[in-house]
Motif scaffolding. Structure first.
Motif, mmCIF file in Angstrom:
data_model
loop_
_atom_site.group_PDB
_atom_site.id
_atom_site.type_symbol
_atom_site.label_atom_id
_atom_site.label_comp_id
_atom_site.label_asym_id
_atom_site.label_seq_id
_atom_site.Cartn_x
_atom_site.Cartn_y
_atom_site.Cartn_z
ATOM 1 N N GLU A 5 36.305 52.032 -5.733
ATOM 2 C CA GLU A 5 34.870 52.067 -5.474
ATOM 3 C C GLU A 5 34.143 51.020 -6.324
ATOM 4 O OE1 GLU A 5 33.123 53.925 -3.320
ATOM 5 O OE2 GLU A 5 34.883 54.950 -2.505
ATOM 6 N N ALA A 6 34.541 50.905 -7.590
ATOM 7 C CA ALA A 6 33.877 49.955 -8.481
ATOM 8 C C ALA A 6 34.164 48.508 -8.098
ATOM 9 C CB ALA A 6 34.299 50.209 -9.925
ATOM 10 N N LEU A 7 35.327 48.259 -7.473
ATOM 11 C CA LEU A 7 35.729 46.896 -7.098
ATOM 12 C C LEU A 7 35.496 46.603 -5.615
ATOM 13 C CD1 LEU A 7 39.107 46.488 -9.039
ATOM 14 C CD2 LEU A 7 37.000 45.199 -9.448
ATOM 15 N N ALA A 8 34.704 47.425 -4.955
ATOM 16 C CA ALA A 8 34.546 47.292 -3.501
ATOM 17 C C ALA A 8 34.066 45.905 -3.085
ATOM 18 C CB ALA A 8 33.579 48.368 -2.994
ATOM 19 N N ALA A 9 33.277 45.257 -3.940
ATOM 20 C CA ALA A 9 32.719 43.947 -3.570
ATOM 21 C C ALA A 9 33.659 42.791 -3.879
ATOM 22 C CB ALA A 9 31.389 43.733 -4.295
ATOM 23 N N VAL A 10 34.794 43.061 -4.508
ATOM 24 C CA VAL A 10 35.725 41.990 -4.882
ATOM 25 C C VAL A 10 36.744 41.789 -3.760
ATOM 26 C CG1 VAL A 10 37.429 41.216 -6.561
ATOM 27 C CG2 VAL A 10 35.435 42.537 -7.312
ATOM 28 N N PRO A 11 36.835 40.614 -3.163
ATOM 29 C CA PRO A 11 37.795 40.393 -2.068
ATOM 30 C C PRO A 11 39.234 40.638 -2.516
ATOM 31 C CG PRO A 11 36.231 38.579 -2.221
ATOM 32 C CD PRO A 11 36.041 39.414 -3.449
ATOM 33 N N VAL A 12 40.055 41.023 -1.566
ATOM 34 C CA VAL A 12 41.450 41.334 -1.863
ATOM 35 C C VAL A 12 42.174 40.123 -2.424
ATOM 36 C CG1 VAL A 12 43.656 42.039 -0.844
ATOM 37 C CG2 VAL A 12 41.537 43.147 -0.122
ATOM 38 N N ASP A 13 41.862 38.923 -1.935
ATOM 39 C CA ASP A 13 42.576 37.740 -2.407
ATOM 40 C C ASP A 13 42.145 37.309 -3.807
ATOM 41 O OD1 ASP A 13 40.092 36.864 -1.707
ATOM 42 O OD2 ASP A 13 40.759 35.228 -0.406
ATOM 43 N N HIS A 14 41.238 38.064 -4.411
ATOM 44 C CA HIS A 14 40.867 37.810 -5.798
ATOM 45 C C HIS A 14 41.415 38.915 -6.709
ATOM 46 C CE1 HIS A 14 37.935 34.411 -5.522
ATOM 47 N NE2 HIS A 14 37.970 34.766 -4.245
ATOM 48 N N ARG A 15 42.364 39.674 -6.196
ATOM 49 C CA ARG A 15 42.925 40.763 -6.979
ATOM 50 C C ARG A 15 44.422 40.543 -7.197
ATOM 51 N NH1 ARG A 15 40.404 46.225 -4.119
ATOM 52 N NH2 ARG A 15 38.356 45.350 -3.600
ATOM 53 N N ILE A 16 44.874 40.941 -8.370
ATOM 54 C CA ILE A 16 46.310 41.004 -8.663
ATOM 55 C C ILE A 16 46.606 42.444 -9.062
ATOM 56 C CG2 ILE A 16 48.193 40.223 -10.131
ATOM 57 C CD1 ILE A 16 46.660 37.633 -10.600
ATOM 58 N N VAL A 17 47.509 43.077 -8.339
ATOM 59 C CA VAL A 17 47.840 44.474 -8.627
ATOM 60 C C VAL A 17 49.253 44.531 -9.177
ATOM 61 C CG1 VAL A 17 48.091 46.801 -7.688
ATOM 62 C CG2 VAL A 17 46.319 45.269 -6.784
ATOM 63 N N VAL A 18 49.400 45.131 -10.345
ATOM 64 C CA VAL A 18 50.720 45.367 -10.922
ATOM 65 C C VAL A 18 50.913 46.876 -11.013
ATOM 66 C CG1 VAL A 18 50.712 43.206 -12.192
ATOM 67 C CG2 VAL A 18 49.909 45.267 -13.320
ATOM 68 N N ARG A 19 52.110 47.330 -10.657
ATOM 69 C CA ARG A 19 52.383 48.766 -10.625
ATOM 70 C C ARG A 19 53.574 49.083 -11.513
ATOM 71 N NH1 ARG A 19 51.362 47.460 -5.126
ATOM 72 N NH2 ARG A 19 49.449 48.440 -4.349
ATOM 73 N N SER A 20 53.405 50.073 -12.356
ATOM 74 C CA SER A 20 54.499 50.511 -13.217
ATOM 75 C C SER A 20 55.150 51.742 -12.610
ATOM 76 C CB SER A 20 53.978 50.847 -14.612
ATOM 77 O OG SER A 20 53.267 49.768 -15.160
#
Length: 876
Positions: free
Chosen positions: A471-486
């Motif tokens: 919800e907090a990152l709703a305005a950030v495009p997906v291609d500007h995100r890096i997701v790392v999962r542990s």
């Protein structure tokens, strides 16, 4: 393993030997068609008692039908068809009319005895009408890839018509049968001939014949593969399932048999069965049975039984529409309904059947009967829940047996497209987190606007941490995100958390370590050529092989991790200029090397338009930023949980006491609300309300078919994320196969995680599946997983941490010693000292049980471990 021979008529097992190459046979015999009524009301009453009631239903069914099957078998009869509460027997032999009539009399008496035994919901109210016909019986074994036994022709029609003429408690016989019985055995009442016997007339009986032998190839040609896979491992537990049930009635067989002849009819039947099977296969629909009918027969189909898939209703409608549109050689009527059915295997040792019973099934058959030839009629509930839209026209309403008011159905036409799902169907409303999301959004906005910053979101399982960040990152495009999962299995594997994101950033396809190393060099040369001297450091993270460089060789080991992190930071800055949100999910499980790197990235975010977000439980370890903002996510207040429950069940509202029960047990967890309401709406019952979020997950896992449950538990053993190739090999080693339908059937638990990989949707599902395993089974699965990974591995050094874990949990001390040391040495070379120390500790833990390991070996390892701990302390 269950013996699948008991699920097919014995004559089909000997057909190829007795009539090789033939699709039809005609023989002299007697058919007995017995229809038992009263089971629908019984199953509805017992189903309200949950699993205890389900067990009692099976006990009652076996108490009723078991003696009937045994009586028929003793008198030389074999069960050809079991249609839920109707049975069709064939009797052969020199005195088959007498044996068949005696069996009918004895079965009627056995039913009365069974009905006299009380149940937990009162006495049974069962009755049976029976039709008997003796004469020439035409049998057809047709279709591909599965051959179905069909009983057709004048003899089959006479049997069905005779049963329809019988009232409850009566045994009606055809005129042909009456002519072969002694004088005085029957009475002609004008509209039918009734058997007058109250007890059997013959004490002599042929006795039950043993099941003919059959190999897997023969059984595979006589039994649907998916159903055989479900029933093969063991007799399944009875279930109340939400399913789409359909019947397809074909007709005109009597005229074809008397006109063009049995060869032409056999060809028409073969093409019809093959057409139906071809339409069902891609949709994962099960042909549960074929059945007898006047001047034809019926296909009994289930979507959601024995296994449920996404969009059971749409699957069934699409398959039926394809069948209706095909050029079938026989007239077809199609009808479908949706609702709860009771699914169980019923029978005795020699003969059994798996079926779905209840009002949903009965109504589907009646809808089919109302459809004109060539038309598909559907209950409105099927169309409402299907994800595919169709052109429809109202039909009826039709009066139907057991219905207080006439039923309106729809004539289903052409497919129109995909129905858009409402947002409420995919997620709960986001409520009760205004303050938390405002704080998170303010921190992230400031960071991404150029100040840079770190946000840590902390909370227990199922409290909505990831949803808050989304919800907090709703305005950030997906291609500007890096997701790392542990994941818990990655905690001792250096750079496991950041390995795949780095590979994705450089677009490295899975290949040999050498080939991937060449691809890494090419990508770095293209994106940031000034970093090529530091490429070996990037190779440590990506776990690929590249030649060393003088610049890397000259690095002081103490500063190598920092230079590695700086190189990654520079690469990210060049590859993704501008705003970046780096989200570390489940960061409490991050391995030490990855955590150190993420700490360095968090420090480097200052002054850059970067936001680093750590989503974690309040546990020790992993990536736990010591700087930046921190948002605590606690349990939701009861009044907010109540609003969520009401929103989640808006389409099918719960009663006030049920809402209160969910609120009380949710303990403020939105995940609990989501899962428990989904379970309740799927099963139609709140009686077995899970006690916790973990229990909610376990309830869903328990609802899976046996093999799907086994597959999900194998997945849990492999970890939060795993390769499909490894899963397939592990399953094969234990005699199981992974089919596309299996993966589709587990879509509620698993999701894609890059090419050739799957992962659990959340760790809670994985934990529930894993914890449900008995320790002995768990150890065996870990051994199989370890041996499979060992055999498939193209880089044992990279896979050594996982191999050490599998063999440690399998109790294989020798290979634990080998791989834990090997992984420790690899981590040590990568200067992941904390991870190396953990692996060496695991090796030392098993060392005294490993033959050939000496005190000197242990002393050397203890010394190395001491050095690592000291160095780790210095670096900290």
């Amino acid at each position: 393993m269950a013996d699948l021979r008991r699920h097919v008529p014995p004559l089909t097992l000997t057909w190829d030997a007795e009539a090789p190459g033939e699709r039809w046979r005609a023989l002299d015999g007697t058919l007995v068609f017995a229809d038992v009524s009263g089971f629908t009301a019984l199953t509805e009453k017992l189903s309200r008692r949950g699993r205890i009631g389900a067990e009692e239903i099976v006990e009652t069914l076996n108490r009723v039908f078991g003696p009937m099957l045994q009586i028929a078998a003793t008198r030389g009869g074999e069960l050809l068809k079991f249609g839920g509460d109707a049975l069709l027997f064939l009797f052969r032999g020199p005195d088959h009319p007498e044996q068949a009539c005696d069996a009918a009399v004895e079965m009627r008496a056995a039913l009365r005895e069974a009905a006299a035994v009380p149940t937990s919901v009162g006495r049974l109210s069962l009755s049976m009408s029976v039709g008997v016909h003796a004469g020439e019986i035409h049998l057809f074994l047709v279709g591909e890839p599965t051959r179905e036994l069909l009983i057709l022709g004048p003899g089959a029609t006479a049997t069905a018509d005779t049963e329809k003429a019988a009232e409850a408690g009566q045994i009606a016989v055809s005129p042909q049968t009456a002519a072969r019985l002694p004088t005085g055995a029957v009475k002609d009442r004008g509209d039918g001939v009734l058997l007058l016997r109250r007890r059997s007339a013959h004490t002599r009986a042929p006795g039950a014949a043993p099941l003919p032998p059959a190999d897997d190839a023969l059984l595979g040609s006589l039994f649907p593969h998916a159903l055989g896979a479900y029933l093969g491992p063991a007799i399944p537990d009875p279930e109340h399932r939400l399913a789409s049930i359909a019947f397809i009635r074909f007709s005109g067989t009597d005229a074809m048999l008397s006109g063009p002849g049995p060869d032409a009819l056999a060809e028409a039947l073969h093409r019809t069965v093959a057409l139906v099977e071809e339409a069902l296969a891609p949709e994962g629909i099960t042909m549960l049975a074929t059945d007898l009918d006047s001047d034809g027969g019926k296909f009994f189909l289930g979507s959601g039984i024995p296994a449920a898939f996404e969009d059971n209703e749409g699957r069934m409608l699409r398959a039926l529409r394809r069948i209706a549109d095909a050029d079938a050689p026989l007239p077809l009527q199609l009808g479908v309904n949706r609702g709860h059915v009771f699914a169980a295997e019923v029978g005795i040792e020699q003969r059994g059947a798996y079926t779905g019973m209840g009002d949903t099934t009965n109504t589907a058959a009646r809808i089919c009967a109302k459809a004109p030839p060539g038309r598909l009629y559907a209950h409105p509930a099927v169309l409402e829940h299907a994800r595919t839209r169709f052109a429809v026209t109202p039909a009826g309403p039709f009066p139907m047996k057991g219905k207080a008011v006439p039923l309106l159905v729809y004539d289903v036409g052409e497919e129109l497209g995909t129905r858009e799902e409402a947002a409420a169907d995919t997620a709960l409303p986001f409520l009760g987190r205004d303050a938390e999301v405002a704080a998170a959004r303010a921190a992230l906005t400031s960071a991404l606007d150029g100040a840079g910053g770190v946000l840590t979101v902390v909370g227990g399982t199922g409290l909505g941490k990831s949803r808050l960040v989304a919800e907090a990152l709703a305005a950030v495009p997906v291609d500007h995100r890096i997701v790392v999962r542990s994941e818990p299995y990655g905690a001792a594997s250096p750079y496991r958390v950041v390995r795949d994101p780095l590979r994705a950033l450089l677009r490295l396809e899975r290949d040999t370590p050498e080939a991937m190393g060449q691809a890494l060099l090419a990508a770095v040369s293209r994106v940031a050529p000034e970093l090529l001297p530091m490429a070996p450091l990037l190779a440590d993270v990506a776990q690929v092989e590249v030649p060393s460089t003088p610049e890397v060789d000259q690095l002081d080991p103490q500063y190598r991790p920092e230079r590695l992190a700086d190189t990654v930071i520079a690469l990210v800055e060049r590859a993704m200029p501008g705003r970046i949100a780096l989200i570390a999910e489940e960061s409490h499980w991050a391995d030490a090397a990855s955590a150190a790197m993420l700490d360095r990235v968090a420090l480097a975010a200052a002054g850059r338009p970067w936001a680093v977000v750590a989503i974690r439980r309040p546990d020790a370890g992993g990536f736990a930023p010591s700087i930046g903002e921190r948002v605590e996510v606690g349990p939701l207040p009861p009044e907010v949980v109540e609003r969520l429950v009401i929103a989640a069940t808006e389409a099918t509202p719960l009663r006030p006491h049920e809402i209160a029960a969910v609120v009380e047990r949710a303990e403020g967890s939105p995940l609990f609300v989501s899962e428990v309401t989904r379970v309740a709406l799927t099963t139609g019952s709140m009686e077995a309300l899970p006690e916790s979020v973990g229990a909610a997950m376990a309830t869903q896992i328990d609802a899976l078919p046996p093999d799907s449950r086994r597959i999900l538990r194998y997945c849990a053993v492999l970890g939060r994320s795993f390769r499909l190739t490894v899963l397939r090999e592990v399953l094969t080693a234990d005699g199981l196969a992974l089919h596309p339908s299996d993966v589709a059937g587990l879509a509620g638990f698993l999701e894609p995680d890059g090419p050739g990989r799957m992962r659990f949707r959340n760790s809670l599902v994985r934990d529930a599946a894993y914890e449900g395993l008995a320790y002995k089974i768990r150890a065996r699965m870990h051994r199989t997983a370890g041996e499979t990974l060992e055999r498939l591995s193209t880089d044992l050094d990279a896979d050594a941490p996982m191999l050490a874990l599998h063999f440690w949990r399998a109790g294989d001390v020798e290979r634990t010693w080998t791989y834990a040391r090997r992984a420790g040495e690899d981590a040590r070379r990568a200067y992941a000292n904390v991870d190396a120390a953990e692996l060496y500790e695991r090796a030392l833990d098993v060392s005294r049980r490993v033959p050939g390991v000496t005190d000197a070996d242990r002393a050397e390892l203890w010394a190395t471990l001491g050095e690592l701990r000291e160095l780790a302390g210095v670096l900290d």
